[in-house]
Design a protein around this motif. Structure first.
Motif, PDB file in Angstrom:
ATOM      1  N   LEU A   1     -40.166  17.876  16.723  1.00 42.66           N
ATOM      2  CA  LEU A   1     -40.095  17.815  17.380  1.00 42.66           C
ATOM      3  C   LEU A   1     -39.777  19.147  18.827  1.00 42.66           C
ATOM      4  O   LEU A   1     -39.605  19.132  20.101  1.00 42.66           O
ATOM      5  N   CYS A   2     -38.860  19.891  17.603  1.00 40.30           N
ATOM      6  CA  CYS A   2     -39.023  21.551  18.719  1.00 40.30           C
ATOM      7  C   CYS A   2     -40.011  21.901  18.886  1.00 40.30           C
ATOM      8  O   CYS A   2     -41.058  21.346  18.504  1.00 40.30           O
ATOM      9  N   THR A   3     -40.086  22.326  19.985  1.00 41.68           N
ATOM     10  CA  THR A   3     -41.149  23.139  21.472  1.00 41.68           C
ATOM     11  C   THR A   3     -41.012  24.517  20.537  1.00 41.68           C
ATOM     12  O   THR A   3     -41.918  25.260  21.002  1.00 41.68           O
ATOM     13  N   SER A   4     -40.021  25.260  19.276  1.00 38.20           N
ATOM     14  CA  SER A   4     -40.301  26.458  18.904  1.00 38.20           C
ATOM     15  C   SER A   4     -41.182  27.157  17.962  1.00 38.20           C
ATOM     16  O   SER A   4     -41.786  28.051  18.316  1.00 38.20           O
ATOM     17  N   GLY A   5     -41.576  26.245  17.265  1.00 41.83           N
ATOM     18  CA  GLY A   5     -42.859  26.372  16.185  1.00 41.83           C
ATOM     19  C   GLY A   5     -42.309  27.568  15.419  1.00 41.83           C
ATOM     20  O   GLY A   5     -43.308  27.504  14.194  1.00 41.83           O
TER      21      GLY A   5
ATOM     22  N   CYS B   1     -34.159  24.144  22.205  1.00 45.00           N
ATOM     23  CA  CYS B   1     -34.878  23.777  23.134  1.00 45.00           C
ATOM     24  C   CYS B   1     -34.529  22.621  23.613  1.00 45.00           C
ATOM     25  O   CYS B   1     -33.320  21.571  22.965  1.00 45.00           O
ATOM     26  N   ARG B   2     -35.314  21.603  24.481  1.00 41.16           N
ATOM     27  CA  ARG B   2     -34.767  20.296  25.225  1.00 41.16           C
ATOM     28  C   ARG B   2     -34.946  19.386  24.269  1.00 41.16           C
ATOM     29  O   ARG B   2     -33.944  18.275  24.050  1.00 41.16           O
ATOM     30  N   ALA B   3     -35.572  18.835  23.398  1.00 45.42           N
ATOM     31  CA  ALA B   3     -35.598  18.377  21.803  1.00 45.42           C
ATOM     32  C   ALA B   3     -34.675  18.658  20.969  1.00 45.42           C
ATOM     33  O   ALA B   3     -34.017  17.536  20.403  1.00 45.42           O
ATOM     34  N   CYS B   4     -34.488  19.489  20.286  1.00 46.23           N
ATOM     35  CA  CYS B   4     -32.438  19.484  19.755  1.00 46.23           C
ATOM     36  C   CYS B   4     -31.867  19.394  20.213  1.00 46.23           C
ATOM     37  O   CYS B   4     -31.062  18.387  19.754  1.00 46.23           O
TER      38      CYS B   4
END
Length: 75
Positions: free
Chosen positions: A48-52, A60-63
């Motif tokens: 779910l992490c958006t950092s890539g 990030c929001r998901a983390c």
């Protein structure tokens, strides 16, 4: 779970994400206290992490959402 085995599993899960070969379900099983829940939460963060990045960023929001749920009472 031994630290080297845990890292091997994380490496395999990272590779699955990098190659876009994520299965529909994963079963984390083993003796109590072997790190199944932590590994499952780490994998959820990875997906779910958006950092890539190769690992969850934790910022990030998901983390942050997964981390706050992990520390909630009763979990």
């Amino acid at each position: 779970m031994q630290a080297d085995r845990l890292e091997q599993i994380r490496s395999e899960l990272r590779r699955a994400r990098e190659t876009d070969r994520i299965h529909g379900a994963y079963l984390f099983c083993g003796e109590p206290g072997t790190g199944k829940r932590d590994l499952a939460r780490w994998f959820a963060s990875l997906l779910l992490c958006t950092s890539g990045n190769a690992d969850p960023c934790g910022t990030c929001r998901a983390c942050r959402m997964l981390a706050s749920e992990a520390s909630a009472p009763g979990h």
